[in-house]
Write a protein that holds these residues in place. Structure first.
Motif, PDB file in Angstrom:
ATOM      1  N   ALA A  21       0.813  -1.212   0.000  1.00  0.00           N
ATOM      2  CA  ALA A  21       0.000   0.000   0.000  1.00  0.00           C
ATOM      3  C   ALA A  21       0.849   1.265   0.000  1.00  0.00           C
ATOM      4  CB  ALA A  21      -0.951   0.002   1.203  1.00  0.00           C
ATOM      5  N   VAL A  22       1.977   1.224   0.711  1.00  0.00           N
ATOM      6  CA  VAL A  22       2.780   2.441   0.880  1.00  0.00           C
ATOM      7  C   VAL A  22       3.812   2.615  -0.226  1.00  0.00           C
ATOM      8  CG1 VAL A  22       4.364   3.649   2.426  1.00  0.00           C
ATOM      9  CG2 VAL A  22       2.416   2.409   3.375  1.00  0.00           C
ATOM     10  N   LEU A  23       4.480   1.515  -0.619  1.00  0.00           N
ATOM     11  CA  LEU A  23       5.621   1.637  -1.525  1.00  0.00           C
ATOM     12  C   LEU A  23       5.355   1.167  -2.947  1.00  0.00           C
ATOM     13  CD1 LEU A  23       8.526   0.397   0.791  1.00  0.00           C
ATOM     14  CD2 LEU A  23       7.661   2.720   0.478  1.00  0.00           C
ATOM     15  N   LEU A  24       4.496   0.184  -3.130  1.00  0.00           N
ATOM     16  CA  LEU A  24       4.363  -0.444  -4.441  1.00  0.00           C
ATOM     17  C   LEU A  24       3.198   0.081  -5.263  1.00  0.00           C
ATOM     18  CD1 LEU A  24       5.130  -4.166  -3.480  1.00  0.00           C
ATOM     19  CD2 LEU A  24       6.708  -2.364  -4.209  1.00  0.00           C
ATOM     20  N   ARG A  25       2.103   0.397  -4.641  1.00  0.00           N
ATOM     21  CA  ARG A  25       0.943   0.862  -5.407  1.00  0.00           C
ATOM     22  C   ARG A  25       1.170   2.280  -5.924  1.00  0.00           C
ATOM     23  NH1 ARG A  25      -3.856  -2.027  -4.869  1.00  0.00           N
ATOM     24  NH2 ARG A  25      -3.774  -3.709  -3.322  1.00  0.00           N
ATOM     25  N   PRO A  26       0.787   2.545  -7.166  1.00  0.00           N
ATOM     26  CA  PRO A  26       0.908   3.919  -7.672  1.00  0.00           C
ATOM     27  C   PRO A  26      -0.081   4.838  -6.974  1.00  0.00           C
ATOM     28  CG  PRO A  26      -0.280   2.538  -9.242  1.00  0.00           C
ATOM     29  CD  PRO A  26       0.229   1.615  -8.170  1.00  0.00           C
ATOM     30  N   LEU A  27       0.240   6.122  -6.944  1.00  0.00           N
ATOM     31  CA  LEU A  27      -0.679   7.096  -6.363  1.00  0.00           C
ATOM     32  C   LEU A  27      -1.965   7.151  -7.190  1.00  0.00           C
ATOM     33  CD1 LEU A  27       1.863   9.978  -5.621  1.00  0.00           C
ATOM     34  CD2 LEU A  27       0.866   8.370  -3.995  1.00  0.00           C
ATOM     35  N   PRO A  28      -3.087   7.471  -6.549  1.00  0.00           N
ATOM     36  CA  PRO A  28      -4.385   7.415  -7.248  1.00  0.00           C
ATOM     37  C   PRO A  28      -4.658   8.639  -8.119  1.00  0.00           C
ATOM     38  CG  PRO A  28      -4.735   8.077  -4.975  1.00  0.00           C
ATOM     39  CD  PRO A  28      -3.261   7.796  -5.112  1.00  0.00           C
ATOM     40  N   TYR A  29      -3.695   8.995  -8.951  1.00  0.00           N
ATOM     41  CA  TYR A  29      -3.851  10.116  -9.872  1.00  0.00           C
ATOM     42  C   TYR A  29      -3.491   9.642 -11.272  1.00  0.00           C
ATOM     43  CZ  TYR A  29      -3.050  12.228  -5.286  1.00  0.00           C
ATOM     44  OH  TYR A  29      -3.092  12.518  -3.956  1.00  0.00           O
ATOM     45  N   PRO A  30      -4.130  10.184 -12.300  1.00  0.00           N
ATOM     46  CA  PRO A  30      -3.793   9.782 -13.670  1.00  0.00           C
ATOM     47  C   PRO A  30      -2.320  10.025 -13.978  1.00  0.00           C
ATOM     48  CG  PRO A  30      -5.855  11.034 -13.622  1.00  0.00           C
ATOM     49  CD  PRO A  30      -5.252  11.146 -12.256  1.00  0.00           C
ATOM     50  N   ARG A  31      -1.666   9.007 -14.528  1.00  0.00           N
ATOM     51  CA  ARG A  31      -0.258   9.072 -14.897  1.00  0.00           C
ATOM     52  C   ARG A  31       0.564   9.667 -13.740  1.00  0.00           C
ATOM     53  NH1 ARG A  31       0.867  11.644 -20.561  1.00  0.00           N
ATOM     54  NH2 ARG A  31       2.792  10.452 -20.238  1.00  0.00           N
ATOM     55  N   ALA A  32       0.385   9.082 -12.589  1.00  0.00           N
ATOM     56  CA  ALA A  32       1.024   9.615 -11.378  1.00  0.00           C
ATOM     57  C   ALA A  32       2.541   9.560 -11.450  1.00  0.00           C
ATOM     58  CB  ALA A  32       0.530   8.842 -10.150  1.00  0.00           C
ATOM     59  N   ASP A  33       3.092   8.700 -12.308  1.00  0.00           N
ATOM     60  CA  ASP A  33       4.543   8.609 -12.423  1.00  0.00           C
ATOM     61  C   ASP A  33       5.155   9.858 -13.047  1.00  0.00           C
ATOM     62  OD1 ASP A  33       3.134   7.673 -14.785  1.00  0.00           O
ATOM     63  OD2 ASP A  33       5.108   7.234 -15.633  1.00  0.00           O
ATOM     64  N   ARG A  34       4.333  10.735 -13.640  1.00  0.00           N
ATOM     65  CA  ARG A  34       4.835  11.967 -14.258  1.00  0.00           C
ATOM     66  C   ARG A  34       4.774  13.152 -13.298  1.00  0.00           C
ATOM     67  NH1 ARG A  34       7.982  10.939 -17.942  1.00  0.00           N
ATOM     68  NH2 ARG A  34       7.657  12.975 -18.935  1.00  0.00           N
ATOM     69  N   ILE A  35       4.225  12.940 -12.109  1.00  0.00           N
ATOM     70  CA  ILE A  35       4.124  14.031 -11.128  1.00  0.00           C
ATOM     71  C   ILE A  35       5.375  14.029 -10.258  1.00  0.00           C
ATOM     72  CG2 ILE A  35       2.737  15.063  -9.303  1.00  0.00           C
ATOM     73  CD1 ILE A  35       0.344  13.536 -10.317  1.00  0.00           C
ATOM     74  N   ILE A  36       5.982  15.186 -10.096  1.00  0.00           N
ATOM     75  CA  ILE A  36       7.202  15.303  -9.302  1.00  0.00           C
ATOM     76  C   ILE A  36       7.007  16.339  -8.199  1.00  0.00           C
ATOM     77  CG2 ILE A  36       8.745  14.598 -11.164  1.00  0.00           C
ATOM     78  CD1 ILE A  36       9.373  17.549 -11.651  1.00  0.00           C
ATOM     79  N   GLN A  84      12.075  14.873  -7.217  1.00  0.00           N
ATOM     80  CA  GLN A  84      11.927  13.435  -7.331  1.00  0.00           C
ATOM     81  C   GLN A  84      10.459  13.118  -7.566  1.00  0.00           C
ATOM     82  OE1 GLN A  84      12.933  11.394  -3.667  1.00  0.00           O
ATOM     83  NE2 GLN A  84      12.138  13.044  -2.403  1.00  0.00           N
ATOM     84  N   PRO A  85      10.150  11.929  -8.072  1.00  0.00           N
ATOM     85  CA  PRO A  85       8.741  11.570  -8.251  1.00  0.00           C
ATOM     86  C   PRO A  85       7.961  11.739  -6.955  1.00  0.00           C
ATOM     87  CG  PRO A  85      10.153   9.979  -9.344  1.00  0.00           C
ATOM     88  CD  PRO A  85      11.067  10.891  -8.578  1.00  0.00           C
ATOM     89  N   LEU A  86       6.718  12.173  -7.086  1.00  0.00           N
ATOM     90  CA  LEU A  86       5.910  12.467  -5.903  1.00  0.00           C
ATOM     91  C   LEU A  86       5.757  11.230  -5.016  1.00  0.00           C
ATOM     92  CD1 LEU A  86       4.160  14.507  -4.373  1.00  0.00           C
ATOM     93  CD2 LEU A  86       2.219  13.795  -5.783  1.00  0.00           C
ATOM     94  N   HIS A  87       5.621  10.066  -5.628  1.00  0.00           N
ATOM     95  CA  HIS A  87       5.467   8.856  -4.823  1.00  0.00           C
ATOM     96  C   HIS A  87       6.679   8.640  -3.931  1.00  0.00           C
ATOM     97  CE1 HIS A  87       5.161   4.577  -3.830  1.00  0.00           C
ATOM     98  NE2 HIS A  87       3.875   4.679  -4.083  1.00  0.00           N
ATOM     99  N   GLU A  88       7.881   8.843  -4.463  1.00  0.00           N
ATOM    100  CA  GLU A  88       9.092   8.693  -3.655  1.00  0.00           C
ATOM    101  C   GLU A  88       9.165   9.776  -2.580  1.00  0.00           C
ATOM    102  OE1 GLU A  88      12.600   8.485  -5.995  1.00  0.00           O
ATOM    103  OE2 GLU A  88      11.820   6.934  -7.350  1.00  0.00           O
ATOM    104  N   GLU A  89       8.723  10.968  -2.902  1.00  0.00           N
ATOM    105  CA  GLU A  89       8.725  12.059  -1.925  1.00  0.00           C
ATOM    106  C   GLU A  89       7.841  11.716  -0.729  1.00  0.00           C
ATOM    107  OE1 GLU A  89       8.987  16.115  -0.337  1.00  0.00           O
ATOM    108  OE2 GLU A  89      10.225  15.022  -1.779  1.00  0.00           O
TER     109      GLU A  89
END
Length: 476
Positions: free
Chosen positions: A43-58, A252-257
């Protein structure tokens, strides 16, 4: 063929109910601990954030001369927004607690002041109503707010009449123009969003008050964006001199932040419970080697009668897999209880923790872990047992090939003890650190002391004297 193997394996397990019970319970504890830990890591590290194309958000911060990241100043954000070509959108935000008055009892809420472009950067629009217009993102505009789904349910009973309602905040009365979808609570579990322009002057270039989120253009990498923004920051330093104290950017990517503070701890705990399961595997492998000694005559006779070695390995391995699957089934239930216990210990600010659940992904992890565990502790004993020859059994009086098996069991025991020492040493160091933390003298008697934050609404208590009078009355 496999059905026949399963029947033979089940029959062999029924002949040793004590061993099977102990093995299944050990496996259930080991697999259950891994299931519980994986549900949180997932839930914390592996799932992408619940936003469209979340990997592009920094997420962006300015870099201080000492190399540490710091919040961004309002004027520097404006220059980044106007000069950058690697970002398709960029927005600033600052959040904090506020008091909501009117429409019932006063309530605490988290408000986020956001600039134009915030919701497009996040790729999320309102589920009911709308987000802010360009006219609302200017100083002197009529205050408008967007509320979260949770605030909508709590404050307005999920009524559509919430649109257009007037909400009294600290220092202003705003009109509700939209409700965000369930689960959208960025940043910092926000309940309300307001245009940042409503708060007037945002300070100079050394006033670092804002967090920044941005969306990368297609084809642009994090490194490309970092190089461009570093160059813009260098230009600003040359242009403004001592009025500019940032020397670069960190991004850095928002998920990593969001997951950054929790990543190391969660991976460490996941490694620890993985070691526990490995110890279980070593223990069961050693037990199977000892158990197979009593079956050596039966296996040797079958081999002498022409039984294929691959068939013997498959049947013995099927027994281990059945034990592992049974342990995994109970471990899934233990994992559910363990997840609830871990969630009680996880800080509320850990991103994604509220979404932890035992779903299909976790169940699939448990199944795969169970099968791999069965292979891990059953493969070596199965190969070892299939090599028994009738001549050796008869020569050693039915004890089987004990010399090689003894060395292998000793090696397994050594490995098991080594892993146990590593885990116990780590646990001892953690307990020692905790003891030292608890022994720190804060300089006062902390026994029975509690703390609480009180924020009287500025719209009602407009002066320091009025606030002090209120707090004196509250203390009495």
């Amino acid at each position: 063929m496999f059905r026949h193997d399963i029947k033979l394996a089940a029959r062999a397990i029924r002949r040793s109910p004590g061993f099977a019970t102990v093995a299944v319970l050990c496996l259930a504890l080991g697999i259950g601990a891994n299931t519980a830990m994986f549900s949180i890591v997932d839930a914390v590290l592996l799932r992408p954030l619940p936003y469209p194309r979340a990997d592009r958000i920094i997420a962006l911060h300015e870099r201080a001369p000492n190399g540490k990241p710091m919040a961004v100043s309002g004027p520097n954000f404006v220059d980044w927004r106007d000069r950058s070509r690697s970002l398709s959108g960029i927005a600033e935000e600052a959040s904090g607690p506020t008091t909501v008055l009117g429409a019932g009892e006063a309530a605490r809420a988290v408000e986020a002041a956001v600039s134009a472009g915030f919701f497009p950067v996040m790729g999320t629009g309102a589920a009911l109503g709308r987000t802010f217009t360009a006219d609302e993102h200017r100083e002197g505009a009529a205050p408008a707010i967007v509320i979260s789904d949770g605030f909508w349910h709590q404050r307005f009973g999920a009524s559509p009449s919430a649109l257009g309602a007037r909400v009294q905040l600290e220092g202003m009365t705003a009109t509700v123009v939209g409700v965000m979808p369930p689960g959208f609570d960025f940043p910092d579990h926000a309940d309300l969003w307001l245009p940042v322009e409503l708060f007037g002057d945002r300070g100079g270039r050394t006033a670092h008050n804002f967090d920044i989120v941005a969306r990368l253009r297609d084809g642009v990498t994090v490194e490309n964006a970092r190089a461009e923004l570093d160059a813009i920051t260098a230009q600003l330093k040359t242009q403004y001199g001592s009025d500019e104290n940032a020397v670069g950017v960190t991004l850095q990517p928002l998920h990593e932040e969001l997951a950054g503070p929790s990543r190391q701890r969660l991976l460490l705990l996941m490694g620890a419970v993985g070691c526990v399961l490995l110890i279980v595997c070593l223990n069961l492998s050693s037990a199977l080697l000892a158990r197979d000694r009593s079956r050596a005559r039966d296996i040797a006779i079958r081999t002498a009668l022409g039984a294929d070695r691959g068939l013997l390995v498959r049947q013995l391995l099927t027994e281990s897999l059945l034990l592992a699957i049974a342990g995994g089934a109970i471990g899934l239930w233990i994992g559910l209880l363990g997840t609830r216990a871990l969630l009680a210990l996880v800080p509320a600010d850990v991103p994604g923790a509220v979404h932890v659940t035992l779903d299909l992904r976790v169940a699939l992890f448990t199944l795969v872990t169970s099968l791999l565990t069965g292979m891990c502790f059953g493969l070596v004993p199965a190969f070892r047992a299939s090599r028994v020859r009738l001549r050796d059994v008869l020569a050693e009086g039915g004890r089987g090939n004990t010399r090689g098996g003894g060395r292998l069991r000793a090696a397994l025991v050594v490995a098991e003890v080594a892993l146990s020492v590593v885990l116990l040493s780590g646990a001892g160091l953690l307990l020692h650190s905790l003891q030292r933390l608890l022994a720190v003298d804060p300089g006062f008697d902390a026994g029975g002391v509690i703390t609480a934050e009180v924020h009287p609404p500025k719209s009602k208590y407009t002066t320091a004297t009025a606030t002090r009078t209120y707090l004196d009355r509250l203390t009495e």
